[in-house]
Design an enzyme around this catalytic site. Structure first.
Site, PDB file in Angstrom:
ATOM      1  CG  ASP A  80       3.138   3.748   3.765  1.00  0.00           C
ATOM      2  OD1 ASP A  80       4.327   3.377   3.774  1.00  0.00           O
ATOM      3  OD2 ASP A  80       2.427   3.749   2.748  1.00  0.00           O
ATOM      4  CG  ASP A 102      10.550   7.516   2.591  1.00  0.00           C
ATOM      5  OD1 ASP A 102      11.755   7.514   2.269  1.00  0.00           O
ATOM      6  OD2 ASP A 102       9.629   7.668   1.767  1.00  0.00           O
ATOM      7  CD  GLU A 134      11.064   4.324   0.310  1.00  0.00           C
ATOM      8  OE1 GLU A 134      10.921   4.915  -0.774  1.00  0.00           O
ATOM      9  OE2 GLU A 134      10.124   4.147   1.107  1.00  0.00           O
ATOM     10  CG  HIS A 181       5.168   5.638  -4.191  1.00  0.00           C
ATOM     11  ND1 HIS A 181       6.260   6.178  -3.556  1.00  0.00           N
ATOM     12  CD2 HIS A 181       4.678   4.704  -3.336  1.00  0.00           C
ATOM     13  CE1 HIS A 181       6.426   5.596  -2.382  1.00  0.00           C
ATOM     14  NE2 HIS A 181       5.485   4.698  -2.229  1.00  0.00           N
ATOM     15  N   GLY A 182       2.180   5.084  -7.283  1.00  0.00           N
ATOM     16  CA  GLY A 182       1.136   5.502  -8.200  1.00  0.00           C
ATOM     17  C   GLY A 182       1.010   4.584  -9.400  1.00  0.00           C
ATOM     18  N   GLY A 216       4.778   0.687  -3.759  1.00  0.00           N
ATOM     19  CA  GLY A 216       4.303   0.974  -5.108  1.00  0.00           C
ATOM     20  C   GLY A 216       3.911  -0.263  -5.879  1.00  0.00           C
ATOM     21  N   GLY A 217       3.218  -1.195  -5.220  1.00  0.00           N
ATOM     22  CA  GLY A 217       2.860  -2.452  -5.875  1.00  0.00           C
ATOM     23  C   GLY A 217       1.689  -2.370  -6.835  1.00  0.00           C
ATOM     24  CB  THR A 240      -2.587   3.773  -6.916  1.00  0.00           C
ATOM     25  OG1 THR A 240      -1.429   4.439  -6.399  1.00  0.00           O
ATOM     26  CG2 THR A 240      -3.272   4.680  -7.925  1.00  0.00           C
TER      27      THR A 240
END
Length: 291
Positions: A80, A102, A134, A181-182, A216-217, A240
């Site tokens: 990742d 990325d 990305e 993200h997060g 970032g799901g 997260t």
């Protein structure tokens, strides 16, 4: 399912998505695998550059490969958010199934140029490896944030997606479609949820014509995730939420056994806590009833 590409194509045909869960230790890996086995669905294990540095690139590759072979189960491994070619090459040589190369922080033209070069190198090492690129801005760090960043200017357009895919020939594209993200503190507490730009996903899928990943799901509204998968998302990243569950489970295990010093007697609570999150998400992505 002989490989990750087969698994993704089958999921796309069925209108489902494969869950991608980041890990940094064997506790999280054990939990991810257990949840996937219970539901009998394929699963992607992800390790970022920081997670790889902690657990070991060749070590995690060997561990996941041994589990897949011994159990004859479709568990796959993704490098990742890889930001340099040497780190991507190390993952390819170790036998990873996929790599997220990325360079989204760079201008689009430079992102295209370096991603195209990286794909040529990585495919020469491992022809079957899937390379993801990305574009757009979804923030950085799978952490707990006090306030949301303004990512509205970094949303991916269908035109950019089409240009990027045609120029690089990436196998998978990760766009910015309202994801982040997060999580915010309010999301951890269940007070707020992330929401996605579903029409944008539909337009990008049509324009790009490749597999799509939602990074970032964590903390995203369930109905938004269902609609995103229906619109063309094939992989959903969760990190997260797992980190929060891991900490809560560890704290629970320590609290219940304050005098215990044996790790394998304390850690099952963390395994179970993470497994419940993974199982819930996999059920959603695979349209399996959680009852």
């Amino acid at each position: 399912m002989r490989n990750l590409r087969d698994a993704l194509q089958r999921a796309q045909q069925r209108g489902t998505a494969i869950g991608h869960f980041n890990i940094a230790d064997s506790v999280q890996l054990k939990a991810v695998l257990a949840a996937a086995q219970e539901l009998n669905v394929p699963v992607l294990v992800g390790v970022s550059e920081g997670e790889r540095e902690f657990i070991g690139v060749r070590q995690i590759a060997a561990l996941v490969r041994s589990l897949r072979e011994e159990l004859d189960f479709p568990i796959f491994l993704n490098a990742d958010h890889t930001h340099s070619l040497p780190n991507a090459v190390a993952a390819a040589k170790a036998g990873f199934d996929a790599i997220v190369f990325d360079l989204s922080a760079l201008p689009l033209e430079e992102n295209v140029r370096q991603t195209k070069e990286a794909i040529e190198v990585l495919k020469s090492i491992s022809p079957g490896i899937l390379v993801e690129g990305e574009i757009g801005d979804i923030g950085t760090g799978s952490e707990i944030h006090d306030a949301p960043p303004d990512l509205s200017r970094g949303l991916t357009t269908p035109e950019e997606a089409k240009q990027f895919v045609e120029s690089t020939r990436v196998d998978i594209l990760a766009p910015a479609v309202g994801n982040m993200h997060g999580m915010l503190k309010s999301m951890v507490q269940g007070e707020t949820k992330k929401h996605l730009d579903i029409p944008r996903i539909t337009q990008i899928k049509h324009a790009a014509g490749v597999l799509l990943t939602l990074h970032g799901g964590s903390g995203t509204d369930d109905e938004d995730l269902r609609k995103a998968i229906a619109a063309g998302i094939n992989i959903v990243h969760i990190n997260t939420e797992l980190r929060v569950a891991w900490r809560h489970g560890l704290e629970e295990g320590l609290a219940k056994q304050p005098q215990e010093v044996v790790p394998y007697k304390i850690l099952p609570a963390a395994v179970e806590s993470v497994k419940q999150v993974v199982r819930s998400r996999l059920s959603l992505f695979s349209r399996i009833s959680s009852s």
